[in-house]
Design a protein around this motif. Structure first.
Motif, PDB file in Angstrom:
ATOM      1  N   ARG A   1       0.800  -1.224   0.000  1.00  0.00           N
ATOM      2  CA  ARG A   1       0.000   0.000   0.000  1.00  0.00           C
ATOM      3  C   ARG A   1       0.837   1.281   0.000  1.00  0.00           C
ATOM      4  NH1 ARG A   1      -5.186  -1.492   3.933  1.00  0.00           N
ATOM      5  NH2 ARG A   1      -6.432  -2.410   2.245  1.00  0.00           N
ATOM      6  N   VAL A   2       0.143   2.384  -0.373  1.00  0.00           N
ATOM      7  CA  VAL A   2       0.762   3.702  -0.439  1.00  0.00           C
ATOM      8  C   VAL A   2      -0.105   4.683   0.341  1.00  0.00           C
ATOM      9  CG1 VAL A   2       1.573   5.551  -1.958  1.00  0.00           C
ATOM     10  CG2 VAL A   2       1.631   3.167  -2.747  1.00  0.00           C
TER      11      VAL A   2
ATOM     12  N   THR B   1      -1.169   7.059 -10.399  1.00  0.00           N
ATOM     13  CA  THR B   1      -1.023   8.410  -9.845  1.00  0.00           C
ATOM     14  C   THR B   1      -2.340   9.165  -9.816  1.00  0.00           C
ATOM     15  OG1 THR B   1      -0.296   9.301 -12.002  1.00  0.00           O
ATOM     16  CG2 THR B   1       1.424   8.591 -10.459  1.00  0.00           C
TER      17      THR B   1
ATOM     18  N   MET C   1      -3.673   8.278  -6.592  1.00  0.00           N
ATOM     19  CA  MET C   1      -2.958   8.995  -5.542  1.00  0.00           C
ATOM     20  C   MET C   1      -3.338  10.464  -5.491  1.00  0.00           C
ATOM     21  SD  MET C   1       0.756   7.184  -6.197  1.00  0.00           S
ATOM     22  CE  MET C   1       1.659   8.148  -4.982  1.00  0.00           C
TER      23      MET C   1
ATOM     24  N   VAL D   1      -1.008   8.584   0.989  1.00  0.00           N
ATOM     25  CA  VAL D   1      -0.904   9.916   0.403  1.00  0.00           C
ATOM     26  C   VAL D   1      -1.757  10.870   1.234  1.00  0.00           C
ATOM     27  CG1 VAL D   1      -0.413   9.096  -1.933  1.00  0.00           C
ATOM     28  CG2 VAL D   1      -2.786   9.392  -1.210  1.00  0.00           C
TER      29      VAL D   1
ATOM     30  N   VAL E   1      -4.195   2.496  -2.286  1.00  0.00           N
ATOM     31  CA  VAL E   1      -3.950   3.896  -1.943  1.00  0.00           C
ATOM     32  C   VAL E   1      -4.830   4.289  -0.763  1.00  0.00           C
ATOM     33  CG1 VAL E   1      -4.039   6.287  -2.744  1.00  0.00           C
ATOM     34  CG2 VAL E   1      -3.315   4.481  -4.315  1.00  0.00           C
TER      35      VAL E   1
ATOM     36  N   ARG F   1      -5.600   7.527   2.037  1.00  0.00           N
ATOM     37  CA  ARG F   1      -5.400   8.974   2.151  1.00  0.00           C
ATOM     38  C   ARG F   1      -5.559   9.420   3.601  1.00  0.00           C
ATOM     39  NH1 ARG F   1      -5.052  11.760  -2.159  1.00  0.00           N
ATOM     40  NH2 ARG F   1      -6.245  10.233  -3.356  1.00  0.00           N
TER      41      ARG F   1
ATOM     42  N   GLU G   1      -7.697   1.763  -6.014  1.00  0.00           N
ATOM     43  CA  GLU G   1      -7.934   2.422  -4.736  1.00  0.00           C
ATOM     44  C   GLU G   1      -7.585   1.534  -3.539  1.00  0.00           C
ATOM     45  OE1 GLU G   1      -8.579   5.493  -4.714  1.00  0.00           O
ATOM     46  OE2 GLU G   1      -9.977   6.087  -6.294  1.00  0.00           O
TER      47      GLU G   1
END
Length: 349
Positions: free
Chosen positions: A151-152, A166, A169, A154, A188, A190, A185
């Motif tokens: 996972r990322v 991106t 993101m 942001v 990502v 948030r 999603e």
């Protein structure tokens, strides 16, 4: 570094000699609508004939101060003579070989400059690519390979590009995401950007909220935390004092690769070489593009050698990655940025 001609023309703008758009621009715009998809927008429907420093001259003779800088690209001017010289000389030698097939020196010199100047007192390595979105996606690839996590994380109001990952993101729905889903999603997540005006949170409260999100989703799931030192698409959001440093500490405490996206804010645009320097923050990985090539497409991921070298041989690259003409443009940009007068003048402005 500025010629007498450039100084004179800077004083001679804006100068409007026709209606806007002028007749030649209007005719060209009509041709555009017949040839180019409507998906491309335009901020000002004028066609540029030539540029000098921060002045654009259109095909009808109108002169404009270029406050957009090609979206944060032409930071050393839209036609800097040193960029033009180096690009022309390289184009006469060879335009392309692909660095993964046969090598060339300029690729090394760009990487060396970035390794020496990107914040972080540790051994670094650099990978060159073509676009900012490419740099972001490759940073995610590198972080995943290094951590084995998917996972990322942001932030609210972030912008990281227009590719599929991106876009996921990026926070701004329209025009960047509208109708282009579904996005990845599930990888990502948030969290708040700590914008005091919108969130009402102070620095400590914002950091606590970010940690809550990390804990909720499981720290062991996050490969990377990707942040902009100054945001530019959800408003120009300057982080609260201590917020970036707190994010960096959170990331490292949980074994998350801290990625600083300097693509839009970096390379001298804030009066420091890198915007993250204002907060004394260094990314495990730092991303550059836009101003890096002064209009030629080039981007970079620069970071800790152990993280960068965790990728297997052949796992990174691209046909146009670090193209030799773009590398020469970057080396010309470095010559300008290394002149002490340049950043001093930016800070004064």
């Amino acid at each position: 570094m500025t010629s007498a001609l450039t100084e004179a023309t800077h004083l001679d703008a804006p100068v409007i000699v026709t209606e806007i758009p002028g007749p030649r621009s209007a005719a060209l715009h009509a041709e555009r609508t017949r040839a180019i998809t409507d998906g491309f927008g335009v901020a000002l429907p004028v066609f540029i004939d030539h540029a000098d420093g921060a002045v654009l001259v259109d095909v009808d003779g109108n002169r404009f101060i270029d406050l957009a800088s090609g979206i944060a690209v032409t930071s050393v001017g839209a036609a800097h003579p040193r960029v033009a010289e180096r690009v022309a000389a390289q184009a006469a030698r060879f335009t392309h070989t692909c660095f993964m097939v046969t090598e060339y020196e300029s690729f090394i010199r760009v990487a060396e400059w970035l390794n020496a100047r990107v914040p972080g007192d540790w051994d670094k390595r650099t990978a060159l690519f073509s676009t900012g979105a490419e740099a972001v996606e490759n940073a995610v690839k590198i972080a995943r390979k290094h951590t084995g996590r998917p996972r990322v994380l942001v932030l609210d109001e972030a912008y990281h590009g227009r590719s599929l990952l991106t876009m996921a993101m990026t926070a701004k729905e329209h025009p960047y995401r509208t109708g282009f889903g579904p996005f990845p999603e599930d990888v990502v997540v948030r969290a708040t950007n700590g914008n005091r005006l919108r969130s009402g949170l102070d620095t400590d409260e914002a950091l606590a909220e970010v940690e809550r999100v990390i804990t909720e989703h499981g720290p062991e799931m996050f490969a990377a935390m990707v942040v902009e030192p100054i945001q530019g698409e959800g408003g120009f959001n300057v982080p609260q004092p201590g917020f970036l440093a707190g994010l960096a500490e959170l990331a490292r405490r949980h074994g998350i690769v801290f990625v600083v996206d300097e693509i839009q804010a970096g390379l001298g645009r804030t009066g420091r070489m890198f915007a993250s320097e204002h907060d004394g923050v260094a990314g495990d990985l730092t991303l550059t593009a836009k101003a890096l090539g002064a209009g030629l497409p080039i981007s970079a991921v620069t970071g800790r050698a152990d993280i960068m070298n965790s990728v297997h041989v052949g796992g990174l690259g691209g046909t146009y990655a670090g193209n030799p003409i773009a590398c020469e443009a970057a080396l010309a940009v470095f010559e300008v940025l290394d002149d002490p007068a340049t950043l001093a003048n930016v800070a004064r402005i």
